[in-house]
Design an enzyme around this catalytic site. Structure first.
Site, PDB file in Angstrom:
ATOM      1  N   GLU A 232       0.818  -1.226   0.000  1.00  0.00           N
ATOM      2  CA  GLU A 232       0.000   0.000   0.000  1.00  0.00           C
ATOM      3  C   GLU A 232       0.847   1.270   0.000  1.00  0.00           C
ATOM      4  O   GLU A 232       0.631   2.168   0.826  1.00  0.00           O
ATOM      5  CB  GLU A 232      -0.959   0.002   1.205  1.00  0.00           C
TER       6      GLU A 232
ATOM      7  N   GLU B 183      -5.514  -8.468  -0.172  1.00  0.00           N
ATOM      8  CA  GLU B 183      -6.222  -8.145   1.082  1.00  0.00           C
ATOM      9  C   GLU B 183      -7.688  -7.943   0.743  1.00  0.00           C
ATOM     10  O   GLU B 183      -8.011  -7.044  -0.041  1.00  0.00           O
ATOM     11  CB  GLU B 183      -5.667  -6.887   1.745  1.00  0.00           C
TER      12      GLU B 183
HETATM   13  O1  AHR Z   1      -5.047  -5.957   7.108  1.00  0.00           O
HETATM   14  C1  AHR Z   1      -4.961  -4.801   7.864  1.00  0.00           C
HETATM   15  C2  AHR Z   1      -4.292  -3.644   7.145  1.00  0.00           C
HETATM   16  O2  AHR Z   1      -5.102  -3.203   6.100  1.00  0.00           O
HETATM   17  C3  AHR Z   1      -2.968  -3.937   6.476  1.00  0.00           C
HETATM   18  O3  AHR Z   1      -1.908  -3.842   7.342  1.00  0.00           O
HETATM   19  C4  AHR Z   1      -2.895  -2.870   5.436  1.00  0.00           C
HETATM   20  O4  AHR Z   1      -2.141  -3.288   4.321  1.00  0.00           O
HETATM   21  C5  AHR Z   1      -4.328  -2.555   5.100  1.00  0.00           C
HETATM   22  O5  AHR Z   1      -4.589  -1.217   5.085  1.00  0.00           O
END
Ligand code: AHR
Length: 501
Positions: free
Chosen positions: A173, A292
């Site tokens: 990210e 994610e």
């Molecule tokens: O999964 C939780 C968080 O969400 C992670 O650390 C990040 O990559 C995202 O914003």
């Protein structure tokens, strides 16, 4: 009674089932590692401190690939802190989650845990506060057989064989201003390109994931992907996508229709990848690593959920999931599978305690949240080829997306043994739907088993006191006769229709 219809057409294939669709994520965040997969003084811990009760649930969940060690955490992480004798490992401030990191658990421990869990590792390098050299060093430590400083250091630390880690994330990210070492698209594009080139000089077999946007709502979404890929196109294989969904004050039907947003996210990223392909006249396609995704009550975390003092493994985002969350997770899984032609990797975030399907009580039991079931059902049953399955039928009105089909479905077909599995949801809260599917294309199949997760209360959830409150049951009434499959999908339900010879 509402009716919905569909037809299985094996020619509508979305390609083979990618086993990596059933990935998960272990981040050094909250109690995912410490108190989750690792708790040395737990009665069920093995000699390495891994919780065997959690390992059993991870295997039952059917997870295939696990991303590690972050997440936001990785953007300030020094991988060397987590190797070598434990007593020499430094305690550090983890600014991502305002925690103290003891480094008791690091790469070597994760590799051993992953082998017991029988999962492939997806490893992220820090491109926030670190760069090309540290990433290359990590590849040498992990994957080089021996005879060099870092590969011999791994051997000295007890691991003779190289780890053979294929799948790597080039940071996490990096478009997010909350990230340590956040970058502009151009800054990240250059760094990712050069890091990828250098990592592949050490190990040409690596598969590399460039960071896409943290969410489709980022102001730079689209432009970010285009800039990154214009530089890195030939050096990487995947672009990442991250998306979380929550009930955040809108109508429940909108939340239950979250997969519409996921589909439009996938469409936009795919279009951007293909536009850059055309522009750069490349011969290959970039695929999506949806590394994610989940239902996450982020609002609760942002609203005082992160402690202000510095402690080791505070309980963070230990969301309790209800039936409506399980139906949404089911529809997100259906969406990911339906897009198998381009979504080649997906990781539910996260695995244990933090935003997770598995809850592990300190020194106590490990139990399954509602969202455990759709994941386990699909990960353990989806085999062979993905076949798209459109269902015509009643719609649900949602404030955010208008009229949305109440039934969302996808099918997989395996050959040995011959079988087909239809995964579907009924997102309507109002009534059962009689589903009729034309399966004349599958004359060899004659039996059907219907498994359903449903119930009258959308907000029913499991707990440590009552871990079996929301569990799937085998439904009676599904029939397969003369090439016609019929089953009743209860209101607000996740369903698996397993057809066998
Ligand atoms: O999964 C939780 C968080 O969400 C992670 O650390 C990040 O990559 C995202 O914003």
């Amino acid at each position: 009674m509402w009716k919905a219809t569909g037809r299985i057409d094996p020619d509508r294939s979305a390609g083979p089932v990618n086993r990596r669709t059933f990935g998960s994520f272990v981040e050094h965040m909250g109690r995912c590692v410490y108190g989750g997969i690792y708790e040395p003084d737990h009665p069920r811990a093995n000699e390495r401190g891994f919780r065997t009760d959690v390992l059993e649930l991870v295997r039952e969940l059917g997870v295939t690939t696990v991303r590690y060690p972050g997440g936001n955490f990785v953007s300030g992480y020094r991988w060397e802190d987590g190797i070598g004798p434990r007593q020499d490992r430094p305690r550090r401030l983890d600014t991502a989650w305002h925690s103290v990191e003891t480094n008791e658990f690091g790469l070597g421990e994760f590799v051993k845990w992953a082998s017991l869990a029988d999962v492939e590792i997806m490893l992220a390098v820090n491109l926030g506060t670190r760069g090309v050299q540290e990433a290359v060093d990590l590849v040498e430590y992990a994957n080089h057989p021996g005879g060099t400083h870092l590969s011999d250091l791994r051997r000295q630390n007890g691991d003779q064989d190289p780890y053979g880690i294929r799948l790597w994330c080039l940071g996490n990210e990096m478009d997010g201003p909350w990230q340590m070492g956040h970058k502009t698209a151009h800054e990240y594009a250059r760094l990712a390109t050069e890091t990828a080139r250098a990592m592949r000089m050490v190990d040409p077999s690596l598969e590399l994931v460039a960071c896409g946007s943290s969410t489709a709502e980022m102001p730079t979404f689209g432009a970010w992907e285009a800039t990154v890929l214009e530089h890195a196109y030939e050096q990487v294989d995947y672009i990442s996508a991250h998306a979380y969904y929550e009930k955040a004050g809108e109508d429940l039907s909108s939340f239950l229709s979250s997969s519409i947003r996921m589909q439009s996210f996938i469409d936009s990223v795919t279009s951007t990848c293909d536009a850059v392909k055309a522009k750069t006249r490349s011969k290959k396609s970039i695929n999506i690593s949806f590394d994610e995704w989940n239902v996450w009550y982020l609002n609760k975390l942002q609203d005082g959920g992160v402690p202000t003092d510095w402690v080791v493994a505070p309980a963070l985002s230990e969301d309790s999931y209800d039936l409506s969350d399980a139906v949404v997770v089911g529809s997100l899984l259906i969406t990911l599978l339906r897009n198998s032609e381009r979504v080649k990797v997906a990781c539910q975030a996260q695995l244990v305690n933090t935003i997770a399907p598995i809850r592990a009580e300190p020194k106590g039991a490990a139990w399954r949240q509602t969202i455990f079931y759709p994941f386990a059902d699909m990960a353990t049953r989806a085999k062979g080829t993905v076949v798209k399955l459109d269902v015509a039928g009643p719609t649900v009105h949602s404030d955010l997306y208008g009229e949305v089909g109440a039934v969302d479905a996808v099918c997989t077909m395996g050959t040995e043994p011959a079988e087909a599995v239809i995964f579907c949801i009924n997102r309507s809260q109002l009534g059962s739907i009689d589903l009729a599917v034309d399966v004349r294309a599958l004359p060899m199949l004659s039996r059907v088993e219907h498994r359903v997760l449903g119930g009258a209360d959308p907000f029913a959830s499991n707990s440590v006191a009552d871990p079996g409150h929301v569990v799937p049951r085998t439904a009676s009434g599904a029939r397969l006769t003369n090439g016609q499959l019929e089953a009743q999908l209860p209101p607000l339900s996740w369903n698996v229709l397993h057809l066998r010879a």
